[in-house]
Design a protein around this motif. Structure first.
Motif, PDB file in Angstrom:
ATOM      1  N   ASP A   8      20.726  30.923  -6.828  1.00  0.00           N
ATOM      2  CA  ASP A   8      21.848  30.045  -6.455  1.00  0.00           C
ATOM      3  C   ASP A   8      22.033  28.937  -7.483  1.00  0.00           C
ATOM      4  N   HIS A   9      20.937  28.410  -7.994  1.00  0.00           N
ATOM      5  CA  HIS A   9      21.018  27.355  -9.007  1.00  0.00           C
ATOM      6  C   HIS A   9      21.662  27.882 -10.285  1.00  0.00           C
ATOM      7  N   VAL A  10      21.275  29.086 -10.676  1.00  0.00           N
ATOM      8  CA  VAL A  10      21.869  29.707 -11.862  1.00  0.00           C
ATOM      9  C   VAL A  10      23.367  29.864 -11.652  1.00  0.00           C
ATOM     10  N   ASN A  11      23.755  30.362 -10.491  1.00  0.00           N
ATOM     11  CA  ASN A  11      25.179  30.586 -10.219  1.00  0.00           C
ATOM     12  C   ASN A  11      25.971  29.291 -10.252  1.00  0.00           C
ATOM     13  N   ARG A  12      25.414  28.217  -9.696  1.00  0.00           N
ATOM     14  CA  ARG A  12      26.118  26.921  -9.729  1.00  0.00           C
ATOM     15  C   ARG A  12      26.296  26.446 -11.165  1.00  0.00           C
ATOM     16  N   PHE A  13      25.260  26.604 -11.981  1.00  0.00           N
ATOM     17  CA  PHE A  13      25.376  26.208 -13.376  1.00  0.00           C
ATOM     18  C   PHE A  13      26.425  27.056 -14.094  1.00  0.00           C
ATOM     19  N   LEU A  14      26.400  28.368 -13.881  1.00  0.00           N
ATOM     20  CA  LEU A  14      27.353  29.244 -14.562  1.00  0.00           C
ATOM     21  C   LEU A  14      28.784  28.976 -14.122  1.00  0.00           C
ATOM     22  N   LEU A  15      28.974  28.663 -12.840  1.00  0.00           N
ATOM     23  CA  LEU A  15      30.322  28.307 -12.382  1.00  0.00           C
ATOM     24  C   LEU A  15      30.803  27.036 -13.071  1.00  0.00           C
TER      25      LEU A  15
END
Length: 96
Positions: free
Chosen positions: A81-88
């Motif tokens: 989830d942290h990766v996804n937030r950063f990528l967004l």
């Protein structure tokens, strides 16, 4: 997101690959074992304007991702989830 990742990979691909391999090979001690490679990747990224802009605009989600990695060293998949937030966040960054 794709453009930012492509730019980072184009200019810092070997550094990213070496760091990724190191992290995967050292699940229990990657922070210590891969520190020099992380610095090398950071130095490379710092040389490119779009990457600098992403680091500035997305500092908070990136810091949260790094915190998650520190807290879940043996289970880095917990940080998806942290990766996804950063990528967004990175996806929305426009070149300076």
């Amino acid at each position: 997101r794709q453009a930012a990742l492509e730019i980072t990979a184009r200019y810092c691909g070997s550094e990213m690959e070496q760091y990724g391999r190191c992290v995967a090979a050292s699940p229990a001690s990657w922070q210590r074992d891969c520190h020099a490679l992380r610095l090398s990747m950071a130095r490379c990224a710092a040389a490119h304007p779009i990457v600098r802009q992403i680091r500035q605009d997305c500092a908070e989600p990136f810091a949260a991702f790094e915190r998650c990695l520190r807290e879940n060293q043996a289970a880095v998949a917990n940080c998806a989830d942290h990766v996804n937030r950063f990528l967004l966040c990175a996806d929305g960054v426009k070149p300076p």
